[in-house]
Each structure stands twice: as structure tokens, then as C-alpha cells.
Design a protein around this motif. Structure first.
Motif, mmCIF file in Angstrom:
data_model
loop_
_atom_site.group_PDB
_atom_site.id
_atom_site.type_symbol
_atom_site.label_atom_id
_atom_site.label_comp_id
_atom_site.label_asym_id
_atom_site.label_seq_id
_atom_site.Cartn_x
_atom_site.Cartn_y
_atom_site.Cartn_z
ATOM 1 N N TYR A 59 8.491 8.812 7.354
ATOM 2 C CA TYR A 59 9.933 9.125 8.104
ATOM 3 C C TYR A 59 10.443 7.767 8.731
ATOM 4 O O TYR A 59 11.440 7.444 8.894
ATOM 5 N N LEU A 60 9.402 6.744 9.262
ATOM 6 C CA LEU A 60 9.883 5.449 9.628
ATOM 7 C C LEU A 60 10.462 4.691 8.518
ATOM 8 O O LEU A 60 11.531 3.675 8.730
ATOM 9 N N GLY A 61 10.289 5.017 7.502
ATOM 10 C CA GLY A 61 10.360 4.437 6.065
ATOM 11 C C GLY A 61 10.011 2.699 5.916
ATOM 12 O O GLY A 61 9.383 2.502 6.597
ATOM 13 N N PRO A 62 10.248 2.212 4.671
ATOM 14 C CA PRO A 62 9.652 0.972 4.318
ATOM 15 C C PRO A 62 10.098 0.001 5.278
ATOM 16 O O PRO A 62 11.367 0.160 5.697
ATOM 17 N N PRO A 63 9.291 -1.007 5.605
ATOM 18 C CA PRO A 63 7.809 -1.366 5.174
ATOM 19 C C PRO A 63 6.980 -0.733 5.983
ATOM 20 O O PRO A 63 5.649 -0.980 5.800
ATOM 21 N N PHE A 64 7.149 0.332 6.979
ATOM 22 C CA PHE A 64 6.141 0.887 7.844
ATOM 23 C C PHE A 64 5.217 1.628 7.160
ATOM 24 O O PHE A 64 4.066 1.755 7.437
ATOM 25 N N GLU A 66 4.267 1.010 4.075
ATOM 26 C CA GLU A 66 3.589 0.282 2.898
ATOM 27 C C GLU A 66 2.163 -0.072 3.400
ATOM 28 O O GLU A 66 1.805 -0.712 4.604
ATOM 29 N N PHE A 69 0.985 -3.244 5.295
ATOM 30 C CA PHE A 69 2.157 -3.545 6.296
ATOM 31 C C PHE A 69 1.312 -4.114 7.707
ATOM 32 O O PHE A 69 0.447 -3.380 7.953
ATOM 33 N N PRO A 71 2.420 -5.880 10.984
ATOM 34 C CA PRO A 71 3.570 -6.610 11.931
ATOM 35 C C PRO A 71 2.725 -7.195 13.129
ATOM 36 O O PRO A 71 1.382 -6.972 13.384
ATOM 37 N N LYS A 177 9.901 1.639 16.873
ATOM 38 C CA LYS A 177 9.248 1.893 15.412
ATOM 39 C C LYS A 177 8.073 1.258 15.479
ATOM 40 O O LYS A 177 6.950 1.763 14.880
ATOM 41 N N MET A 178 7.979 0.152 15.672
ATOM 42 C CA MET A 178 6.670 -0.811 15.775
ATOM 43 C C MET A 178 5.527 -0.244 16.836
ATOM 44 O O MET A 178 4.699 -0.316 16.440
#
Lengths: 219, 378
Positions: A59-64, A66, A69, A71, A177-178
Motif C-alpha cells: 500500500y505504501l508502494g515502492p521503494p517501501f 522492496e 529497502f 532508509p 510512510k517512513m
């Protein structure tokens, strides 16, 4: 059954000896079972989290979503209690401290999880989140049960220490998101750690109490 | 000095490494965007040390432009609808891949008017409405729906609170509903790009009443009759409180078929006999109810759900199949069944002719076969 009768007799006999501290034998046995139950719950939650995290990260989408990932972790993210701990420190924890750390962590994590955007995402995601929160709440209660059956006081307040008032909500959607990503990561790490915590506790509950199994009949 | 993000310690300093502008914009599909990434002076990075990704994919350097020593821009043209409703992830990276800042792009379309609002009231106690989103395709953005209602001729708008009770586009109003005055009902759809309001539907609660399915549905055999089953039920208890009549409908099917047969003209009774059934077969039966003639009106309400299926089987035929019967054997069995029913009816409704019965018919058939044989022998 009959083994119970003998067990309670022994307990009563022991309890009446003036030199010994009063043992609440049924509670000791209860603690052993509660610890096992809590352990099982952490394994179950770990399994549930895998699916939930997969869905949420998609739902958060790439790159989350992957796999590699990684961060940076901003200082502001410290509001989520970290499971990472020095090995010797972890080994040296008293039962009380060990349980209290788990209790505080999951209480906080539950709060943050519940605050995940309730409006957004698909109905399926919201449903999974809701279900996971219920299970997590069960874990918190289970830990509380173990603590009380072992005579330990619960850490102050339902959510442990109050959240520092200076902790801001994420200032933008990307940082949020992070935060969400790190929340799920920390949850995962805690569940891995808790399994080991409760395994350790299982071994420490006196075996004589847990494995008492008397075959004598007709008492 | 380039700050390495791949090594611990895990925490950066409190200052954000970079700032993206615009931060979390909302855009119409097909529009273009120029975004800038400005690195904080503490990080000693230059514009040429940066690059952009969108949803994890690196953007071509040809679309970049250095707007200053620490600012890099990227140009995005003809944006497609967002890949996920949480927004596309536009990220500014340092050369070694580390994330400096990100911005969520919300690219989509404004909502269209919701359509097909239908409502029903359970026993006049509540109101549930459902609708369909106007857009056949996607808006790509999260769309919020709000159902509003007000009594005609009275000022105040009310907002429905309980959503998703009958599917994703539905809402339930549990109480404080007035009768005899019509309601105006509409749905507002809103997303980041705008609002759309459906047409107003006007309805009177009394016109959309439904009730519970009938309770205590019992299906039983009718004596030995192989082709009949008797269905009995109770009217839904809620009806007792109101001046409803009720109409009922029955549907039934054979166990291994998916085709339902409907009995429509059941009227106001609470029992019915199904005929023309196959012997020795399991049937599933359901009944539903329509609260009819509310407060004396001639209007029908809305059919309730079907009751849970009740199963019963018809008795198996005792007669052995075939043997001496000629080709038309199958037909004769149907004929025989019908005659049996007829004689049963005759016995009930006609006085005299008491000797008429299926046994007489059987005797006649036996006689017929005998005479047929003797005739052939000759």
C-alpha cells in the motif's frame, strides 16, 4: 484428577511449614502455562505480521515494499521502543525487567498501530490491521497475566511511560510512510526477541512445579 | 565529507537532510511537475551528488537541472494516475543511494457523482442506503463518501455515521427516523481533487419497508404422496406490531440443481403445498415475506431476504420400474400420479363416487394387460 489431589496436598503441607514463604502453588503452575501461552502468541503474531506487513508495504508502494529497502532512521523515530539490546544486558535482565520491557514495548506499539491511518487503504487492509491489533492486545494482556501470576507489579499506566510531549506527528506524508515502515520493522524485531524472552522465562520457572506428575492413585 | 547512510549509528541528526518542493502535491492526471531537492548545508552535498527516483525507479538524468549549488530539480511530464492510493513516492537520493527526502505525489481525477441510491427500512425502525460510485474507472485517489439526509420542508442536514454495513458503498441510519414526511437523501463523494454530489433522492420511509424472513419454516411430506411436500411457516414477529399484511413467496429446488422454482401466488397464508415434485428426491425450500398494505396503503414493500433453506424429501415410489409396460411406461407413471391426486381430491370434495380410487385404476390396468395378451394370443 488424582494427581491434582496429591499436588494440592503437597502444596498445603509445604505452605503450612512456618519456615517457608507462603507458596501459592496453583499460581506457580498458572504462570508456567501463561508463559507458554504468551510464547505461542508471539509466534502466532509473528506469522500474522508477515502478511500484514506485506499488504501494508504494498500500500505504501515502492521503494517501501522492496526487500532491500533500508532508509535512514531519523532521531524523531525514537518514539518507537527499540528491541535491539546489548547481548550481555539482555542476558542479565531479571524476570521482572524482562517482562516489563515486553509489556511496555507492546503497549506502545499497539497505540501506534491503532493510530495508523484508519481512513486510507483498502477495506481488506483496514480489516487485517484491526484483527492484528486485537491479537496484539491479547498479547499485552497475556504478558500482564504472567506478571501478576508471578507477583510482579505492572509498569505504571496502560501505555507505560507517557509519550514525550515533544514528539511530533510526521510533518509530511513521506516521513509518515517512513515512520510506518519503521513501526512494522520494530514490531517484527520485538516479536523475534519476545520469542527468545519467553523461551528463557519458560526454563526459569521451577521444573518441579511445572512437571509435577504423580501417578499414585486412590489418595 | 559525504555522510554515509549505510553504516550505523542508526540515527541521523535532528535536522532534515534535504527539503523537497512541492511537498505532497495533488495533481490532475496528465499534468506536469517540476520538483526541487535542496540539501541542507550541514550535509556538504552538491547538486551533482544527487539523483531522483519515482516509485523506486531512477529518473533519467536528462530530466534534471541544477538550480543552484545545493538544489537539483527534476521535470515530470504527462503524469499517470498514482500507482497506489497512498501516493507516488518521489525521492531525492545522495549518490550512494541514501534517502535524503521524499514527497508523495497524488495524481488522479476528481470524483464523479455517485449514482443509483437505493434505500430500505427494516420494520420502519432504521434506514440503510447503498449507492454506486460514479466513475466506471478509477480516480486513483482515496475517495470519501458521505451520506446526508434531511426531512423535506425542515431545515437541518444530517450525516449518516455507520458506513459499510451492506457493502463498501452503504450506510446505516439506526434511529430517529420520522414517518409520513418524505426524506431527501444524497451522497457526497470527495477526494483531494474535488467534490461531487449525487442527485437528491426523495422517499417516504413507509414506501421502502422490508421485514425479516418468515421464521419456523417447516417442510414435511404429505402422507405417502410422492410428489408433494407441505410447507408451513410463521409470519415474522415484527409484523405483529404494525398494521401490515404480508405476502409470501416460496422458492424451491432439487438438491443437485441450481435452478429455483418460484411459487408466486401464495398470498397471505402461512402454509402451502408444493405439487408435481419428483418422488424420492431431496428438495430445498425457502420462503420470503413482503410487508404489504402498510397502514392501509395498496403499495407493496420490499421483499425480505429468503429464509434459511429447509430440506425435505419426497417419499420414494414403491413400484418397481418397467417389466411388461410398453414404451410409454414413463408417461403412464406421471398419468398415474396425477390420477391419484385427482382421486384424492375427489374424495375430499365430491360426495359419493367413494369407490373411485387409484386402486380401481390399477385394477383396470391389470385387466387391460391381461386382455391385451389374450388378444395377441389369439
Amino acid at each position: 484428577g488424582d494427581s491434582w489431589g496429591i499436588f494440592t496436598f503437597l502444596c498445603a503441607a509445604l505452605c503450612n511449614l512456618p519456615a517457608l514463604p507462603a507458596l501459592n502453588c496453583t499460581e506457580e503452575l498458572g504462570a508456567g502455562q501463561s508463559i507458554q501461552k504468551t510464547y505461542d502468541l508471539t509466534r502466532y503474531l509473528e506469522h500474522q505480521l508477515r502478511t500484514l506487513a506485506g499488504t501494508y508495504l504494498n500500500y505504501l508502494g515502492p521503494p517501501f515494499n522492496e526487500p532491500d529497502f533500508n532508509p535512514p532512521r531519523l532521531a524523531r523515530a525514537e518514539r518507537v521502543p527499540s528491541a535491539t539490546v546489548d547481548l550481555d544486558l539482555w542476558r542479565g535482565l531479571t524476570d521482572n525487567a524482562r517482562l516489563a520491557a515486553n509489556y511496555r514495548a507492546y503497549s506502545r506499539l499497539l497505540c501506534y498501530l491503532r493510530a495508523l491511518d484508519g481512513q486510507a487503504g483498502t477495506a481488506e487492509l483496514r480489516h487485517r490491521l484491526g484483527h492484528f491489533c486485537s491479537s496484539l492486545q491479547g498479547l499485552v494482556l497475556s504478558i500482564a497475566g504472567v506478571m501478576s501470576s508471578l507477583g510482579y507489579p505492572l509498569p505504571a499506566g496502560p501505555a507505560g511511560p507517557p509519550m514525550p510531549s515533544g514528539t511530533p506527528v510526521a510533518p509530511n506524508d513521506f516521513l509518515k510512510k517512513m515512520d510506518d515502515f519503521w513501526l512494522l520493522k520494530e514490531l517484527q524485531t520485538w516479536l523475534w526477541r519476545s520469542a527468545k524472552d519467553f523461551n528463557r522465562l519458560k526454563k526459569k520457572v521451577p521444573p518441579a512445579v511445572v512437571t509435577l506428575r504423580l501417578e499414585a492413585r486412590g489418595f | 565529507i559525504i555522510y554515509k547512510f549505510l553504516l550505523p549509528p542508526p540515527y541521523l541528526s535532528a535536522a532534515d537532510p534535504a527539503v523537497i518542493s512541492p511537498q505532497d502535491p495533488t495533481l490532475l492526471i496528465g499534468s506536469s511537475l517540476v520538483a526541487t531537492c535542496t540539501v541542507s548545508p550541514d550535509f556538504h552535498l552538491k547538486a551533482e551528488d544527487l539523483y531522483w527516483t519515482l516509485n523506486g525507479r531512477r529518473l533519467p538524468a536528462a530530466s534534471y537541472a541544477a538550480l543552484g549549488p545545493t538544489t537539483l530539480s527534476v521535470a515530470l511530464a504527462h503524469l499517470n494516475g498514482s500507482k497506489q492510493q497512498s501516493g507516488d513516492n518521489l525521492v531525492c537520493h545522495s549518490r550512494d543511494g541514501g534517502i535524503l527526502a521524499g514527497s508523495c505525489l497524488y495524481v488522479g481525477l476528481p470524483p464523479e457523482k455517485p449514482v443509483n441510491i437505493t434505500c430500505w427500512s427494516k420494520n420502519m425502525k432504521d434506514l440503510t442506503c447503498k449507492w454506486a460510485p460514479g466513475t466506471e474507472g478509477e480516480t486513483f485517489l482515496h475517495t470519501n463518501y458521505t451520506l446526508k439526509y434531511k426531512l423535506r420542508w425542515y431545515g437541518r442536514d444530517n450525516t449518516c455515521q455507520e458506513y459499510h454495513t451492506a457493502g463498501p458503498y452503504s450506510c446505516h441510519i439506526p434511529k430517529d427516523l420520522a414517518l409520513f414526511t418524505p426524506y431527501e437523501i444524497w451522497v457526497e463523494a470527495s477526494n483531494r481533487l474535488g467534490v461531487a454530489v449525487s442527485d437528491v433522492v426523495m422517499l417516504d420511509i413507509l414506501d421502502v419497508v422490508t421485514t425479516d424472513p418468515p421464521s419456523d419454516v417447516h417442510v414435511s411430506r404429505v402422507g405417502d404422496l410422492e410428489d408433494q411436500l407441505s410447507v408451513r411457516w410463521s409470519s415474522p414477529p415484527a409484523l405483529k406490531d404494525f398494521l401490515f399484511q404480508a405476502k409470501y413467496q416460496i422458492q424451491y429446488r432439487v438438491e443437485d440443481s441450481s435452478e429455483w422454482k418460484v411459487v408466486d401466488d401464495v398470498g397471505n397464508q402461512t402454509s402451502c403445498r408444493l405439487a408435481g415434485l419428483r418422488p424420492g428426491t431431496v428438495y430445498f425450500v425457502q420462503v420470503r415475506c413482503n410487508p404489504f398494505g402498510i397502514y392501509g396503503s395498496k403499495k407493496a414493500g420490499i421483499w425480505s431476504d429468503w429464509s434459511n433453506p429447509t430440506a425435505a424429501s419426497t417419499p420414494r415410489s414403491e413400484r418397481a420400474a418397467g417389466g411388461c409396460d410398453p414404451k410409454g411406461g414413463e408417461q403412464n407413471t406421471t398419468l398415474r400420479r396425477e390420477l391419484k391426486q385427482f382421486f384424492g381430491w375427489v374424495k375430499k370434495h365430491a360426495y359419493g363416487c367413494s369407490n373411485l380410487g387409484i386402486k380401481l385404476y390399477d385394477q383396470w390396468r391389470v385387466w387391460l394387460q391381461k386382455s391385451h395378451k389374450t388378444r395377441n394370443q389369439v
